[in-house]
Design an enzyme around this catalytic site. Structure first.
Site, PDB file in Angstrom:
ATOM      1  N   TYR A  51      -4.583  30.904  38.835  1.00  0.00           N
ATOM      2  CA  TYR A  51      -3.184  30.610  39.108  1.00  0.00           C
ATOM      3  C   TYR A  51      -2.824  30.861  40.570  1.00  0.00           C
ATOM      4  O   TYR A  51      -2.212  30.012  41.230  1.00  0.00           O
ATOM      5  CB  TYR A  51      -2.295  31.456  38.195  1.00  0.00           C
ATOM      6  CG  TYR A  51      -0.829  31.351  38.506  1.00  0.00           C
ATOM      7  CD1 TYR A  51      -0.087  30.256  38.074  1.00  0.00           C
ATOM      8  CD2 TYR A  51      -0.174  32.347  39.236  1.00  0.00           C
ATOM      9  CE1 TYR A  51       1.274  30.151  38.373  1.00  0.00           C
ATOM     10  CE2 TYR A  51       1.171  32.252  39.526  1.00  0.00           C
ATOM     11  CZ  TYR A  51       1.891  31.149  39.096  1.00  0.00           C
ATOM     12  OH  TYR A  51       3.225  31.054  39.405  1.00  0.00           O
ATOM     13  N   ASP A  83       6.788  31.256  42.877  1.00  0.00           N
ATOM     14  CA  ASP A  83       5.960  31.921  41.873  1.00  0.00           C
ATOM     15  C   ASP A  83       6.885  32.648  40.917  1.00  0.00           C
ATOM     16  O   ASP A  83       7.195  33.819  41.094  1.00  0.00           O
ATOM     17  CB  ASP A  83       4.994  32.893  42.558  1.00  0.00           C
ATOM     18  CG  ASP A  83       4.158  33.669  41.546  1.00  0.00           C
ATOM     19  OD1 ASP A  83       4.064  33.226  40.388  1.00  0.00           O
ATOM     20  OD2 ASP A  83       3.597  34.707  41.924  1.00  0.00           O
ATOM     21  N   ASP A 135       3.941  40.528  42.310  1.00  0.00           N
ATOM     22  CA  ASP A 135       2.654  41.200  42.135  1.00  0.00           C
ATOM     23  C   ASP A 135       1.775  41.108  43.376  1.00  0.00           C
ATOM     24  O   ASP A 135       0.766  41.802  43.481  1.00  0.00           O
ATOM     25  CB  ASP A 135       1.906  40.629  40.926  1.00  0.00           C
ATOM     26  CG  ASP A 135       1.817  39.108  40.948  1.00  0.00           C
ATOM     27  OD1 ASP A 135       1.442  38.549  41.982  1.00  0.00           O
ATOM     28  OD2 ASP A 135       2.144  38.485  39.910  1.00  0.00           O
ATOM     29  N   ASP A 142      17.692  38.188  46.776  1.00  0.00           N
ATOM     30  CA  ASP A 142      17.782  37.003  45.935  1.00  0.00           C
ATOM     31  C   ASP A 142      17.340  35.768  46.713  1.00  0.00           C
ATOM     32  O   ASP A 142      17.838  35.502  47.810  1.00  0.00           O
ATOM     33  CB  ASP A 142      19.229  36.835  45.459  1.00  0.00           C
ATOM     34  CG  ASP A 142      19.388  35.652  44.539  1.00  0.00           C
ATOM     35  OD1 ASP A 142      19.654  34.544  45.048  1.00  0.00           O
ATOM     36  OD2 ASP A 142      19.224  35.810  43.319  1.00  0.00           O
ATOM     37  N   GLY A 143      16.393  35.015  46.140  1.00  0.00           N
ATOM     38  CA  GLY A 143      15.862  33.835  46.813  1.00  0.00           C
ATOM     39  C   GLY A 143      16.912  32.778  47.075  1.00  0.00           C
ATOM     40  O   GLY A 143      16.887  32.098  48.115  1.00  0.00           O
ATOM     41  N   SER A 193       8.441  33.619  36.901  1.00  0.00           N
ATOM     42  CA  SER A 193       8.117  33.766  35.487  1.00  0.00           C
ATOM     43  C   SER A 193       8.681  32.565  34.744  1.00  0.00           C
ATOM     44  O   SER A 193       9.174  31.609  35.353  1.00  0.00           O
ATOM     45  CB  SER A 193       8.690  35.083  34.947  1.00  0.00           C
ATOM     46  OG  SER A 193      10.060  35.198  35.270  1.00  0.00           O
ATOM     47  N   GLU A 237      11.506  38.595  47.009  1.00  0.00           N
ATOM     48  CA  GLU A 237      11.344  39.031  45.620  1.00  0.00           C
ATOM     49  C   GLU A 237      12.547  39.891  45.258  1.00  0.00           C
ATOM     50  O   GLU A 237      12.892  40.819  45.981  1.00  0.00           O
ATOM     51  CB  GLU A 237      10.043  39.819  45.463  1.00  0.00           C
ATOM     52  CG  GLU A 237       9.935  40.643  44.192  1.00  0.00           C
ATOM     53  CD  GLU A 237       9.947  39.811  42.910  1.00  0.00           C
ATOM     54  OE1 GLU A 237      10.773  40.117  42.019  1.00  0.00           O
ATOM     55  OE2 GLU A 237       9.154  38.856  42.809  1.00  0.00           O
TER      56      GLU A 237
END
Length: 288
Positions: A67, A161, A92, A143-144, A163, A112
């Protein structure tokens, strides 16, 4: 934690009804409810360490490289000059680990929203979080959406990336999000977003691509194999503001030397091209 029973974690979600994937847990390494989501890291018996957010597996040590490499190098190698990159999400550190390898990337910003994920990953997932130590990285805990509103026309490549489309990530699949991506890109910019599995989320994939097509003239969908994701498959939406850009063929090809030097275990130029070859039923629904 209530999804761990008799030593097994089972990924049960309405996103893939009637099925679940289970991992045998050796030890719970970290568990905390952050401001945004439930964060769980476990040591499994056969898949190494696993990061689980809101009861959904985000990555395992066993297969995360598929991924991370694909979501990074599909857009980076499709772009002829990916000098400045933005990563949205990826707490991560896995995508950062791959992006910093690209020889043409001079600087990348990562935004992130959940600092708990970042710090837990640094401690318990160092094989991925090593990306945070890159000298090319500017890390922002914010916040993106808000970041991109204030940084327009600045990036060659933007990688989302995220969830799955539940909880804090649901807005990263909307038309308004793709509008923000478009505005944050330079004129020939390319984006890549995690876009679900065709085996249980095909309607969601279609909706996401439709939202993207409202703002991008060139939209493609690629796939790779990740055994611990639902149905063993994950998809990537790849789109460009340049209508004539061939996203399915890398502008920058890594040879055997580069593959070895960068430690690539999944991505190569042939995989890049092959990942855009879709099963008939998928191609028909998404692009006919």
């Amino acid at each position: 934690m209530d999804q761990i029973r008799a030593g097994w974690f089972s990924e049960i979600s309405d996103l893939w009804p009637g099925q679940c994937f289970s991992l045998k847990v050796q030890e719970v390494l970290f568990h905390e409810r952050s401001k945004y989501q439930d964060v769980l890291i476990v040591q499994t018996t056969n898949h190494g360490r696993a990061l689980i957010l809101d009861g959904i597996i985000q990555c395992t040590e066993f297969d995360e490289f598929s991924y991370q490499e694909m979501i990074a190098f599909l857009p980076l190698c499709a772009h002829p000059q990916p000098k400045r990159v933005l990563i949205v999400g990826g707490g991560d550190g896995g995508v950062a680990r791959e992006v910093q390898k690209h020889p043409l990337v001079q600087e990348f910003v990562q935004v992130e929203i959940d600092e708990v994920v970042i710090e837990a990953s640094k401690k318990y997932l160092p094989f991925m979080a090593e990306g945070f130590s890159s000298s090319k990285l500017i890390l922002k805990v914010c916040d993106g959406f808000e970041y991109m509103k204030n940084h327009k026309n600045q990036f060659d490549v933007i990688i989302t990336d995220s969830s799955d489309p539940v909880g804090p990530a649901v807005n990263l699949f909307t038309e308004s999000y793709f509008k923000l991506l478009k505005e944050a890109l330079k004129p020939n910019g390319i984006i890549c977003s995690q876009s679900g599995t065709v085996w249980s989320d095909l309607d969601q994939v279609k909706d996401t691509l439709s939202n993207c097509k409202r703002h991008f003239p060139n939209v493609k969908y690629a796939m790779s194999s990740v055994p611990t994701y639902p149905n063993g498959q994950i998809g990537y939406l790849v789109a460009s503001l340049e209508a004539s850009r061939d996203l399915t063929s890398p502008s920058i090809r890594f040879g055997t030397k580069e593959v070895e030097e960068y430690g690539l275990r999944y991505y190569n130029a042939d995989i890049h091209k092959a990942s855009f070859v879709l099963p008939n039923f998928v191609d028909k629904l998404l692009f006919s």
